[in-house]
Write an enzyme that holds these catalytic residues in place. Structure first.
Site, PDB file in Angstrom:
ATOM      1  N   SER A   6       0.843  -1.199   0.095  1.00 23.88           N
ATOM      2  CA  SER A   6       0.022  -0.105   0.106  1.00 23.88           C
ATOM      3  C   SER A   6       0.957   1.168  -0.130  1.00 23.88           C
ATOM      4  O   SER A   6       1.472   1.449   0.925  1.00 23.88           O
ATOM      5  CB  SER A   6      -1.131   0.027   1.353  1.00 23.88           C
ATOM      6  OG  SER A   6      -1.397   1.305   1.478  1.00 23.88           O
ATOM      7  N   HIS A  31      -1.037  -1.249  -4.628  1.00 24.84           N
ATOM      8  CA  HIS A  31      -2.079  -1.024  -3.690  1.00 24.84           C
ATOM      9  C   HIS A  31      -2.214   0.577  -3.509  1.00 24.84           C
ATOM     10  O   HIS A  31      -1.646   1.254  -2.991  1.00 24.84           O
ATOM     11  CB  HIS A  31      -2.399  -1.753  -2.401  1.00 24.84           C
ATOM     12  CG  HIS A  31      -3.779  -1.577  -1.904  1.00 24.84           C
ATOM     13  ND1 HIS A  31      -4.655  -2.329  -1.995  1.00 24.84           N
ATOM     14  CD2 HIS A  31      -4.078  -0.892  -0.799  1.00 24.84           C
ATOM     15  CE1 HIS A  31      -5.599  -2.138  -1.296  1.00 24.84           C
ATOM     16  NE2 HIS A  31      -5.169  -1.055  -0.745  1.00 24.84           N
ATOM     17  N   ASP A  33      -4.765   3.515  -1.976  1.00 22.10           N
ATOM     18  CA  ASP A  33      -5.998   3.844  -1.177  1.00 22.10           C
ATOM     19  C   ASP A  33      -6.417   5.073  -1.385  1.00 22.10           C
ATOM     20  O   ASP A  33      -5.856   6.180  -1.247  1.00 22.10           O
ATOM     21  CB  ASP A  33      -5.388   3.737   0.404  1.00 22.10           C
ATOM     22  CG  ASP A  33      -4.944   2.208   0.927  1.00 22.10           C
ATOM     23  OD1 ASP A  33      -6.190   1.503   0.756  1.00 22.10           O
ATOM     24  OD2 ASP A  33      -4.083   2.058   1.184  1.00 22.10           O
ATOM     25  N   MET A  35      -9.178   7.930  -0.361  1.00 21.47           N
ATOM     26  CA  MET A  35     -10.317   8.357   0.877  1.00 21.47           C
ATOM     27  C   MET A  35     -10.561   9.607   0.417  1.00 21.47           C
ATOM     28  O   MET A  35      -9.766  10.774   0.091  1.00 21.47           O
ATOM     29  CB  MET A  35      -9.361   8.271   1.981  1.00 21.47           C
ATOM     30  CG  MET A  35      -8.610   7.049   2.496  1.00 21.47           C
ATOM     31  SD  MET A  35      -7.680   6.952   3.965  1.00 21.47           S
ATOM     32  CE  MET A  35      -6.880   5.216   3.777  1.00 21.47           C
ATOM     33  N   HIS A  64      -8.281   0.727  -4.305  1.00 13.87           N
ATOM     34  CA  HIS A  64      -9.135   0.591  -2.986  1.00 13.87           C
ATOM     35  C   HIS A  64     -10.187   1.947  -2.717  1.00 13.87           C
ATOM     36  O   HIS A  64      -9.291   2.678  -2.201  1.00 13.87           O
ATOM     37  CB  HIS A  64      -8.416   0.183  -1.823  1.00 13.87           C
ATOM     38  CG  HIS A  64      -9.101  -0.149  -0.719  1.00 13.87           C
ATOM     39  ND1 HIS A  64      -8.612  -0.298   0.590  1.00 13.87           N
ATOM     40  CD2 HIS A  64     -10.500  -0.282  -0.278  1.00 13.87           C
ATOM     41  CE1 HIS A  64      -9.164  -0.425   1.561  1.00 13.87           C
ATOM     42  NE2 HIS A  64     -10.656  -0.303   1.031  1.00 13.87           N
ATOM     43  N   MET A  66     -12.320   4.252  -0.644  1.00 15.19           N
ATOM     44  CA  MET A  66     -13.085   4.407   0.540  1.00 15.19           C
ATOM     45  C   MET A  66     -13.894   5.703   0.508  1.00 15.19           C
ATOM     46  O   MET A  66     -13.169   6.544   1.010  1.00 15.19           O
ATOM     47  CB  MET A  66     -11.959   4.319   1.722  1.00 15.19           C
ATOM     48  CG  MET A  66     -11.441   2.978   2.126  1.00 15.19           C
ATOM     49  SD  MET A  66      -9.762   3.124   2.806  1.00 15.19           S
ATOM     50  CE  MET A  66      -8.749   3.112   1.298  1.00 15.19           C
ATOM     51  N   MET A 135     -11.205  -6.187   5.192  1.00 18.32           N
ATOM     52  CA  MET A 135     -10.589  -5.356   5.791  1.00 18.32           C
ATOM     53  C   MET A 135     -10.116  -6.045   7.200  1.00 18.32           C
ATOM     54  O   MET A 135     -10.933  -6.463   7.903  1.00 18.32           O
ATOM     55  CB  MET A 135     -11.288  -4.073   6.362  1.00 18.32           C
ATOM     56  CG  MET A 135     -11.457  -2.973   5.016  1.00 18.32           C
ATOM     57  SD  MET A 135     -10.023  -2.575   4.186  1.00 18.32           S
ATOM     58  CE  MET A 135      -9.064  -1.924   5.433  1.00 18.32           C
ATOM     59  N   ASP A 173      -6.333  -6.655   3.948  1.00 20.50           N
ATOM     60  CA  ASP A 173      -5.970  -5.594   4.150  1.00 20.50           C
ATOM     61  C   ASP A 173      -5.892  -4.956   5.510  1.00 20.50           C
ATOM     62  O   ASP A 173      -6.954  -4.598   6.027  1.00 20.50           O
ATOM     63  CB  ASP A 173      -6.591  -4.541   2.953  1.00 20.50           C
ATOM     64  CG  ASP A 173      -6.008  -3.277   2.831  1.00 20.50           C
ATOM     65  OD1 ASP A 173      -4.902  -2.894   3.450  1.00 20.50           O
ATOM     66  OD2 ASP A 173      -6.618  -2.369   2.323  1.00 20.50           O
TER      67      ASP A 173
HETATM   68  C1  DX5 Z   1      -6.334   1.398   5.518  1.00 22.37           C
HETATM   69  C2  DX5 Z   1      -5.732   1.063   3.836  1.00 22.37           C
HETATM   70  C3  DX5 Z   1      -4.810  -0.015   4.176  1.00 22.37           C
HETATM   71  C4  DX5 Z   1      -3.323   0.497   4.759  1.00 22.37           C
HETATM   72  C5  DX5 Z   1      -2.709  -0.611   4.970  1.00 22.37           C
HETATM   73  O1  DX5 Z   1      -7.642   1.936   5.359  1.00 22.37           O
HETATM   74  O2  DX5 Z   1      -6.987   0.431   3.170  1.00 22.37           O
HETATM   75  O3  DX5 Z   1      -4.345  -0.229   2.770  1.00 22.37           O
HETATM   76  O4  DX5 Z   1      -2.624   1.549   4.119  1.00 22.37           O
HETATM   77  O5  DX5 Z   1      -1.453  -0.212   5.859  1.00 22.37           O
HETATM   78  P1  DX5 Z   1      -0.817  -1.249   6.970  1.00 22.37           P
HETATM   79  O6  DX5 Z   1      -0.329  -2.385   6.271  1.00 22.37           O
HETATM   80  O7  DX5 Z   1       0.151  -0.360   7.642  1.00 22.37           O
HETATM   81  O8  DX5 Z   1      -1.957  -1.545   8.104  1.00 22.37           O
HETATM   82 ZN    ZN Z   2      -6.218  -0.519   1.450  1.00 21.77          ZN
END
Ligand code: DX5
Ligand code: ZN
Length: 213
Positions: A6, A31, A33, A35, A64, A66, A135, A173
């Site tokens: 990520s 990956h 993220d 948000m 991903h 969110m 998750m 994840d």
């Molecule tokens: C959290 C993200 C993850 C996060 C994972 O909302 O979806 O992808 O970055 O990070 P670690 O591996 O540090 O938990």
């Molecule tokens: Zn993620």
């Protein structure tokens, strides 16, 4: 085990070299993220940043979402041709319609379940999905503690997938490390996302990725 670092835990001041380094270190997916500051209490990156990431990466993108308005963000990221776009079942009223839309754009559709959401909630969607993302932390931030109940959930989901659509992959994840990777493998997990474990590993990205594989 496939490994998707990520980039939330990458050094964004040196993003180009970070993307090159994880790809050279043997990751399988990158990956990303996304948000929106509404569905989760954090705000990350849009296409202005992810477009150069897509150009630099030699591995496919795993986006991903969110966000609250999934349709809007699918339209925004589809032109970057990611391999996967995953959206949260908790934020979508018409998941079946959105899965069809993502697939029609030539992208593999995936659904994400928060830690409290049962796998039974997506039973009637599994036949159309390429992947289910479980998750193992509450979404929003990297570096959180792994929630162990995801292992049981992955086993239940694996049984459902074997009966309905054995091609559908399971991704986990959040808080993934060498401490829980064997439990995840035994539960039937195919892909792990790892942020702080990979980017914070004292022996470098290749050691981190190799240790998970
Ligand atoms: C959290 C993200 C993850 C996060 C994972 O909302 O979806 O992808 O970055 O990070 P670690 O591996 O540090 O938990
Ligand atoms: Zn993620």
């Amino acid at each position: 085990m496939l490994v998707a670092p990520s980039i939330l835990s990458a050094d964004f001041g040196n993003l180009k070299s970070e993307i090159e380094a994880i790809c050279e270190a043997g990751c399988d997916l990158v990956h990303v993220d996304v948000m929106d500051g509404h569905f989760v209490p954090n705000l990350t990156i849009g296409p202005v940043v992810v477009k150069p990431v897509a150009n630099i990466a030699t591995k496919p993108l795993d986006i991903h979402l969110m966000v609250e308005d999934n349709n809007f963000f699918v339209d925004l990221f589809a032109p970057l041709k990611p391999k996967y776009i995953s959206f949260h079942i908790e934020s979508e009223r018409h998941p079946d319609r959105l899965i069809s839309k993502i697939a029609s754009l030539g992208i593999e559709p995936a659904i994400v379940l928060n830690p409290h959401t049962p796998p039974q909630s997506i039973e009637y969607l599994i036949e159309k999905l390429s992947m289910v993302l479980l998750m193992s932390v509450n979404p929003g931030f990297g570096g959180q503690k792994f929630i162990p109940s995801v292992v049981k959930k992955a086993k239940v989901l694996k049984d459902m997938i074997e009966q309905i659509n054995p091609n559908c992959l399971i991704e986990v994840d959040g808080g993934v490390s060498d401490k829980n990777i064997n439990l995840l493998k035994d539960a039937g997990v195919d892909i792990v996302v790892a942020g702080s474990y990979v980017f914070g590993h004292k022996d470098g990205y290749k050691s981190a990725i190799d240790s998970l594989k």
